[in-house]
Design a protein around this motif. Structure first.
Motif, PDB file in Angstrom:
ATOM      1  N   SER A 294     -43.472  20.486   5.742  1.00 46.46           N
ATOM      2  CA  SER A 294     -44.822  20.518   6.814  1.00 46.46           C
ATOM      3  C   SER A 294     -44.499  21.887   6.849  1.00 46.46           C
ATOM      4  O   SER A 294     -44.060  22.829   6.550  1.00 46.46           O
ATOM      5  CB  SER A 294     -44.128  19.945   8.127  1.00 46.46           C
ATOM      6  N   SER A 295     -45.861  22.957   7.757  1.00 44.38           N
ATOM      7  CA  SER A 295     -45.991  24.459   7.670  1.00 44.38           C
ATOM      8  C   SER A 295     -45.462  24.405   8.953  1.00 44.38           C
ATOM      9  O   SER A 295     -45.580  25.992   9.166  1.00 44.38           O
ATOM     10  CB  SER A 295     -47.625  24.639   7.411  1.00 44.38           C
ATOM     11  N   ILE A 296     -45.153  24.145   9.533  1.00 39.47           N
ATOM     12  CA  ILE A 296     -44.561  24.839  11.151  1.00 39.47           C
ATOM     13  C   ILE A 296     -43.576  23.478  11.353  1.00 39.47           C
ATOM     14  O   ILE A 296     -43.743  22.048  10.659  1.00 39.47           O
ATOM     15  CB  ILE A 296     -46.048  23.738  11.871  1.00 39.47           C
ATOM     16  N   ILE A 297     -42.741  23.938  12.706  1.00 40.37           N
ATOM     17  CA  ILE A 297     -41.420  23.123  12.847  1.00 40.37           C
ATOM     18  C   ILE A 297     -41.842  22.486  13.893  1.00 40.37           C
ATOM     19  O   ILE A 297     -42.518  22.200  14.847  1.00 40.37           O
ATOM     20  CB  ILE A 297     -40.554  24.283  13.241  1.00 40.37           C
ATOM     21  N   ARG A 298     -41.689  21.334  13.413  1.00 40.71           N
ATOM     22  CA  ARG A 298     -41.635  19.172  14.281  1.00 40.71           C
ATOM     23  C   ARG A 298     -40.543  19.361  15.031  1.00 40.71           C
ATOM     24  O   ARG A 298     -39.001  20.071  14.387  1.00 40.71           O
ATOM     25  CB  ARG A 298     -42.669  18.574  14.023  1.00 40.71           C
ATOM     26  N   TYR A 299     -40.079  18.452  16.111  1.00 38.55           N
ATOM     27  CA  TYR A 299     -38.809  18.630  16.573  1.00 38.55           C
ATOM     28  C   TYR A 299     -38.485  17.259  16.893  1.00 38.55           C
ATOM     29  O   TYR A 299     -37.516  16.651  17.139  1.00 38.55           O
ATOM     30  CB  TYR A 299     -39.404  18.649  18.070  1.00 38.55           C
ATOM     31  N   GLY A 300     -39.761  16.003  16.778  1.00 39.88           N
ATOM     32  CA  GLY A 300     -39.437  14.213  16.356  1.00 39.88           C
ATOM     33  C   GLY A 300     -38.632  14.239  15.071  1.00 39.88           C
ATOM     34  O   GLY A 300     -39.392  14.855  14.582  1.00 39.88           O
ATOM     35  N   SER A 301     -37.506  13.383  15.470  1.00 41.58           N
ATOM     36  CA  SER A 301     -36.807  13.146  13.813  1.00 41.58           C
ATOM     37  C   SER A 301     -38.287  12.180  12.766  1.00 41.58           C
ATOM     38  O   SER A 301     -37.748  11.760  12.055  1.00 41.58           O
ATOM     39  CB  SER A 301     -35.653  11.914  14.026  1.00 41.58           C
ATOM     40  N   ASN A 302     -39.227  11.700  13.989  1.00 41.61           N
ATOM     41  CA  ASN A 302     -40.540  10.498  12.581  1.00 41.61           C
ATOM     42  C   ASN A 302     -41.128  11.220  12.476  1.00 41.61           C
ATOM     43  O   ASN A 302     -41.753  10.941  10.849  1.00 41.61           O
ATOM     44  CB  ASN A 302     -41.043   9.876  13.621  1.00 41.61           C
ATOM     45  N   ALA A 303     -41.300  12.857  12.321  1.00 40.33           N
ATOM     46  CA  ALA A 303     -41.523  13.538  11.648  1.00 40.33           C
ATOM     47  C   ALA A 303     -41.301  14.005   9.959  1.00 40.33           C
ATOM     48  O   ALA A 303     -41.618  14.172   9.305  1.00 40.33           O
ATOM     49  CB  ALA A 303     -41.784  15.217  12.126  1.00 40.33           C
ATOM     50  N   TYR A 304     -39.299  14.126  10.087  1.00 45.22           N
ATOM     51  CA  TYR A 304     -39.376  14.482   8.812  1.00 45.22           C
ATOM     52  C   TYR A 304     -38.917  12.800   7.648  1.00 45.22           C
ATOM     53  O   TYR A 304     -38.577  12.187   8.035  1.00 45.22           O
ATOM     54  CB  TYR A 304     -37.654  14.770   9.451  1.00 45.22           C
ATOM     55  N   ASP A 305     -39.105  13.775   6.392  1.00 47.77           N
ATOM     56  CA  ASP A 305     -39.689  12.994   6.167  1.00 47.77           C
ATOM     57  C   ASP A 305     -38.128  12.495   4.577  1.00 47.77           C
ATOM     58  O   ASP A 305     -38.044  11.412   4.160  1.00 47.77           O
ATOM     59  CB  ASP A 305     -40.666  13.691   4.253  1.00 47.77           C
ATOM     60  N   TYR A 306     -37.230  12.951   5.055  1.00 51.89           N
ATOM     61  CA  TYR A 306     -35.565  12.845   4.183  1.00 51.89           C
ATOM     62  C   TYR A 306     -34.333  13.781   4.573  1.00 51.89           C
ATOM     63  O   TYR A 306     -34.610  14.732   5.406  1.00 51.89           O
ATOM     64  CB  TYR A 306     -35.737  13.710   3.168  1.00 51.89           C
ATOM     65  N   TRP A 307     -33.568  12.677   4.190  1.00 50.98           N
ATOM     66  CA  TRP A 307     -32.235  12.523   5.491  1.00 50.98           C
ATOM     67  C   TRP A 307     -31.220  13.206   4.433  1.00 50.98           C
ATOM     68  O   TRP A 307     -31.099  12.146   3.534  1.00 50.98           O
ATOM     69  CB  TRP A 307     -32.226  11.662   6.359  1.00 50.98           C
ATOM     70  N   GLY A 308     -30.135  14.032   4.938  1.00 50.43           N
ATOM     71  CA  GLY A 308     -28.482  12.934   4.486  1.00 50.43           C
ATOM     72  C   GLY A 308     -28.001  12.393   4.747  1.00 50.43           C
ATOM     73  O   GLY A 308     -28.535  11.544   6.066  1.00 50.43           O
ATOM     74  N   GLN A 309     -26.888  11.671   4.452  1.00 51.44           N
ATOM     75  CA  GLN A 309     -26.213  11.638   5.206  1.00 51.44           C
ATOM     76  C   GLN A 309     -25.616  11.575   6.022  1.00 51.44           C
ATOM     77  O   GLN A 309     -24.585  10.129   6.572  1.00 51.44           O
ATOM     78  CB  GLN A 309     -24.790  11.073   3.867  1.00 51.44           C
ATOM     79  N   GLY A 310     -24.505  12.854   6.663  1.00 46.52           N
ATOM     80  CA  GLY A 310     -24.397  12.484   7.511  1.00 46.52           C
ATOM     81  C   GLY A 310     -22.542  13.293   7.395  1.00 46.52           C
ATOM     82  O   GLY A 310     -22.334  13.305   6.879  1.00 46.52           O
ATOM     83  N   THR A 311     -22.572  14.566   8.927  1.00 40.57           N
ATOM     84  CA  THR A 311     -21.663  14.441   8.590  1.00 40.57           C
ATOM     85  C   THR A 311     -20.842  15.095   9.868  1.00 40.57           C
ATOM     86  O   THR A 311     -21.231  15.168  10.973  1.00 40.57           O
ATOM     87  CB  THR A 311     -20.846  15.680   7.585  1.00 40.57           C
ATOM     88  N   GLN A 312     -19.599  13.950  10.108  1.00 39.43           N
ATOM     89  CA  GLN A 312     -18.837  14.002  11.457  1.00 39.43           C
ATOM     90  C   GLN A 312     -17.839  14.924  12.281  1.00 39.43           C
ATOM     91  O   GLN A 312     -17.469  15.788  11.276  1.00 39.43           O
ATOM     92  CB  GLN A 312     -17.978  12.966  11.334  1.00 39.43           C
ATOM     93  N   VAL A 313     -18.627  15.425  13.133  1.00 39.65           N
ATOM     94  CA  VAL A 313     -18.499  17.001  14.578  1.00 39.65           C
ATOM     95  C   VAL A 313     -17.832  16.193  15.331  1.00 39.65           C
ATOM     96  O   VAL A 313     -18.358  15.575  16.181  1.00 39.65           O
ATOM     97  CB  VAL A 313     -19.112  17.669  14.309  1.00 39.65           C
ATOM     98  N   THR A 314     -16.187  15.833  15.558  1.00 37.21           N
ATOM     99  CA  THR A 314     -15.056  16.242  16.245  1.00 37.21           C
ATOM    100  C   THR A 314     -14.744  16.954  16.515  1.00 37.21           C
ATOM    101  O   THR A 314     -13.797  17.967  16.313  1.00 37.21           O
ATOM    102  CB  THR A 314     -14.619  14.858  15.739  1.00 37.21           C
ATOM    103  N   VAL A 315     -15.318  16.957  18.415  1.00 38.23           N
ATOM    104  CA  VAL A 315     -14.689  18.440  19.147  1.00 38.23           C
ATOM    105  C   VAL A 315     -13.795  17.877  19.946  1.00 38.23           C
ATOM    106  O   VAL A 315     -13.783  17.426  20.957  1.00 38.23           O
ATOM    107  CB  VAL A 315     -15.745  18.724  19.583  1.00 38.23           C
ATOM    108  N   SER A 316     -12.533  18.328  20.030  1.00 38.80           N
ATOM    109  CA  SER A 316     -11.043  17.952  20.730  1.00 38.80           C
ATOM    110  C   SER A 316     -11.023  18.899  22.107  1.00 38.80           C
ATOM    111  O   SER A 316     -11.062  20.210  22.000  1.00 38.80           O
ATOM    112  CB  SER A 316     -10.324  17.700  20.177  1.00 38.80           C
ATOM    113  N   SER A 317     -10.783  17.653  23.169  1.00 34.93           N
ATOM    114  CA  SER A 317     -10.467  19.045  24.338  1.00 34.93           C
ATOM    115  C   SER A 317      -9.423  19.508  24.948  1.00 34.93           C
ATOM    116  O   SER A 317      -8.293  18.770  24.776  1.00 34.93           O
ATOM    117  CB  SER A 317     -11.453  18.828  25.639  1.00 34.93           C
TER     118      SER A 317
END
Length: 123
Positions: free
Chosen positions: A100-123
């Motif tokens: 796209s030529s502009i930033i869009r906010y919905g996940s449905n607008a995105y065509d390709y995805w990475g596999q995900g990486t876990q972030v865990t923040v301990s309190s």
């Protein structure tokens, strides 16, 4: 385009992490890039996005002032620097590409995805 995310891990509250997402192919600069996150039972939400040239950015209110998105088109990589992490930042983080030529906010607008990486923040 194929996306490979990395950099997640376990960190204490108040700490920092930097996520990276590297794209294959020679058209990385044609894509708006976004970072999303998801926790079990909730919808995937946008965290930050950056336009093709890296000039314009978007941040969710929950991360403004703490997270910074950037990109290096020469390295086909987008980054998410996360500072002052909170327990509520715990999630699987995904990078995504939008032809796209502009930033869009919905996940449905995105065509390709990475596999995900876990972030865990301990309190």
């Amino acid at each position: 385009v194929q996306l490979q995310a990395s950099g997640g891990g376990l960190v204490q509250a108040g700490g920092s992490l930097r996520l990276s997402c590297t794209a294959s192919g020679r058209t990385f600069s044609s894509y708006v890039m976004g970072w999303f996150r998801q926790v079990p039972g909730k919808e995937r939400e946008i965290v930050a996005a950056i336009n093709r040239r890296g000039v314009d950015t978007y941040y969710a209110d929950s991360v403004k002032g703490r997270f910074t998105i950037s990109r290096d088109n020469a390295r086909n990589t987008v980054y998410l620097r996360m500072n002052s992490l909170k327990s509520e930042d715990t999630a699987v983080y995904y990078c995504a590409a939008d032809l796209s030529s502009i930033i869009r906010y919905g996940s449905n607008a995105y065509d390709y995805w990475g596999q995900g990486t876990q972030v865990t923040v301990s309190s």
